[in-house]
Design a protein around this motif. Structure first.
Motif, PDB file in Angstrom:
ATOM      1  N   LEU A  90       2.522  34.394 -17.437  1.00  0.00           N
ATOM      2  CA  LEU A  90       3.716  35.079 -17.446  1.00  0.00           C
ATOM      3  C   LEU A  90       3.916  36.141 -16.604  1.00  0.00           C
ATOM      4  O   LEU A  90       4.796  36.311 -15.722  1.00  0.00           O
ATOM      5  N   SER A  91       2.683  36.941 -16.484  1.00  0.00           N
ATOM      6  CA  SER A  91       2.548  38.133 -15.333  1.00  0.00           C
ATOM      7  C   SER A  91       3.039  37.383 -13.842  1.00  0.00           C
ATOM      8  O   SER A  91       3.815  38.158 -13.161  1.00  0.00           O
ATOM      9  N   HIS A  92       2.620  36.326 -13.647  1.00  0.00           N
ATOM     10  CA  HIS A  92       2.521  35.587 -12.284  1.00  0.00           C
ATOM     11  C   HIS A  92       3.665  35.222 -12.399  1.00  0.00           C
ATOM     12  O   HIS A  92       4.651  35.286 -11.106  1.00  0.00           O
ATOM     13  N   GLN A  93       4.684  34.743 -13.241  1.00  0.00           N
ATOM     14  CA  GLN A  93       6.046  34.435 -13.035  1.00  0.00           C
ATOM     15  C   GLN A  93       7.086  35.452 -12.969  1.00  0.00           C
ATOM     16  O   GLN A  93       7.634  35.547 -11.893  1.00  0.00           O
ATOM     17  N   ARG A  94       6.688  36.714 -13.338  1.00  0.00           N
ATOM     18  CA  ARG A  94       7.414  37.849 -13.163  1.00  0.00           C
ATOM     19  C   ARG A  94       7.140  38.192 -11.627  1.00  0.00           C
ATOM     20  O   ARG A  94       8.191  38.644 -10.930  1.00  0.00           O
ATOM     21  N   GLY A  95       6.018  38.167 -11.263  1.00  0.00           N
ATOM     22  CA  GLY A  95       5.592  38.692  -9.838  1.00  0.00           C
ATOM     23  C   GLY A  95       6.166  37.847  -8.739  1.00  0.00           C
ATOM     24  O   GLY A  95       6.771  38.201  -7.756  1.00  0.00           O
ATOM     25  N   ILE A  96       6.254  36.380  -9.173  1.00  0.00           N
ATOM     26  CA  ILE A  96       6.761  35.490  -8.209  1.00  0.00           C
ATOM     27  C   ILE A  96       8.452  35.809  -8.112  1.00  0.00           C
ATOM     28  O   ILE A  96       9.035  35.687  -6.997  1.00  0.00           O
ATOM     29  N   ALA A  97       9.114  36.085  -9.250  1.00  0.00           N
ATOM     30  CA  ALA A  97      10.516  36.456  -9.241  1.00  0.00           C
ATOM     31  C   ALA A  97      10.810  37.810  -8.498  1.00  0.00           C
ATOM     32  O   ALA A  97      11.745  37.733  -7.699  1.00  0.00           O
ATOM     33  N   LEU A  98       9.654  38.722  -8.457  1.00  0.00           N
ATOM     34  CA  LEU A  98      10.003  40.040  -7.816  1.00  0.00           C
ATOM     35  C   LEU A  98      10.035  39.692  -6.513  1.00  0.00           C
ATOM     36  O   LEU A  98      10.669  40.253  -5.419  1.00  0.00           O
ATOM     37  N   LEU A  99       8.746  38.883  -5.917  1.00  0.00           N
ATOM     38  CA  LEU A  99       8.776  38.444  -4.546  1.00  0.00           C
ATOM     39  C   LEU A  99      10.051  37.951  -4.030  1.00  0.00           C
ATOM     40  O   LEU A  99      10.481  38.399  -2.904  1.00  0.00           O
ATOM     41  N   HIS A 100      10.625  37.202  -4.891  1.00  0.00           N
ATOM     42  CA  HIS A 100      11.747  36.367  -4.272  1.00  0.00           C
ATOM     43  C   HIS A 100      13.120  37.361  -4.238  1.00  0.00           C
ATOM     44  O   HIS A 100      13.945  37.241  -3.474  1.00  0.00           O
ATOM     45  N   ALA A 101      12.943  38.332  -5.102  1.00  0.00           N
ATOM     46  CA  ALA A 101      14.121  39.155  -5.151  1.00  0.00           C
ATOM     47  C   ALA A 101      14.030  40.095  -3.968  1.00  0.00           C
ATOM     48  O   ALA A 101      15.113  40.578  -3.530  1.00  0.00           O
ATOM     49  N   HIS A 102      12.879  40.604  -3.693  1.00  0.00           N
ATOM     50  CA  HIS A 102      12.852  41.784  -2.690  1.00  0.00           C
ATOM     51  C   HIS A 102      12.193  41.512  -1.374  1.00  0.00           C
ATOM     52  O   HIS A 102      12.155  42.114  -0.474  1.00  0.00           O
TER      53      HIS A 102
END
Length: 256
Positions: free
Chosen positions: A185-197
């Motif tokens: 789950l932490s990697h899913q959140r990190g990937i979402a942050l990378l795509h957002a920023h």
């Protein structure tokens, strides 16, 4: 000669693994490459399939003012490799002082190699914790920053990018997401942050966590030779191809 610096905002991002295999694959694709190790972990050679540990390198001679180019060795498929090599604390302190006193030290050393103009220098910089690392980032034609999707690594990207000597736009700075485990789950959140920023800077290719990498390390063979059908081999081939396209694309504004 073009310098491609592989760096990381945090440790454990696979920067050395990516540097080694990208250099090998770009060499296979027809580029003349030099794999250059710029930090004292002295691990790049084992990912290139050389005996571990590498017994000699450029650091100790350079600390004594001797020429570093004499330490180059040949790796797989004709790839030229300049290892850091073992060094003691006194040599590290001497080198650190040289780099502070001579901000153009790395540029001068690279020019002295007299490499052909079309050579790609793939520099394993790692985390920029030394004056030498920042010299490499300052003169690099391209900077590839490896990051895991771990949130601390993602958050460390902003200060690294802000610390680059010049504003690095998408044409000079790329981010590679590595060691992905999509089940976390932490990697899913990190990937979402990378795509957002960081969407404008992200490579489309990623490198997944894969046991074939440490297995190949233990066997003393590059992963694409030890396990050519492994997920990591496929991932790294994609990264090398993307870098090839990035480095051979005409500069922005050039005539079509």
């Amino acid at each position: 000669m073009r310098l491609i610096a592989l760096t990381a905002a945090a440790g454990g991002a696979g920067c050395t693994t990516v540097a080694a295999h990208v250099a090998l694959m770009l060499q296979t694709m027809g580029h003349a490459c030099l794999a250059l190790e710029l930090h004292p972990r002295n691990q790049l050679g084992v990912h290139l399939g050389l005996p571990y540990p590498v017994q000699s390198g450029w650091a100790a001679p350079a600390a004594q003012g001797r020429w570093w180019g004499d330490c180059a060795v040949a790796a797989a498929n004709g790839l030229l490799f300049l290892p850091y090599g073992p060094s003691n604390m006194a040599q590290q302190l001497q080198l650190s002082q040289q780099w502070l006193d001579q901000p153009q030290w790395l540029h001068t050393q690279l020019q002295g190699l007299a490499l052909p103009a079309d050579t790609l220098v793939i520099a394993d910089v790692g985390r920029p914790t030394s004056a030498l690392a920042w010299q490499a980032l300052a003169i690099a034609d391209a900077v590839l920053c490896c990051t895991t999707p771990a949130l601390d690594s993602v958050h460390a990207l902003a200060p690294l990018h802000a610390g680059l000597p010049a504003a690095a736009g998408p044409d000079r700075f790329r981010i590679l997401t590595s060691r992905i485990d999509a089940r976390r789950l932490s990697h899913q959140r990190g990937i979402a942050l990378l795509h957002a920023h960081w969407k404008a800077h992200l490579l489309d290719d990623v490198v997944h966590e894969d046991e074939a990498v440490p297995e190949s390390w233990a066997e003393g063979s590059p992963v694409q030779l030890h396990a050519p059908h492994a997920l990591s081999s496929h991932d790294l081939q994609g990264v090398a191809h993307s870098l090839h396209l990035w480095l051979t694309a005409p500069p922005p504004g050039a005539p079509a």
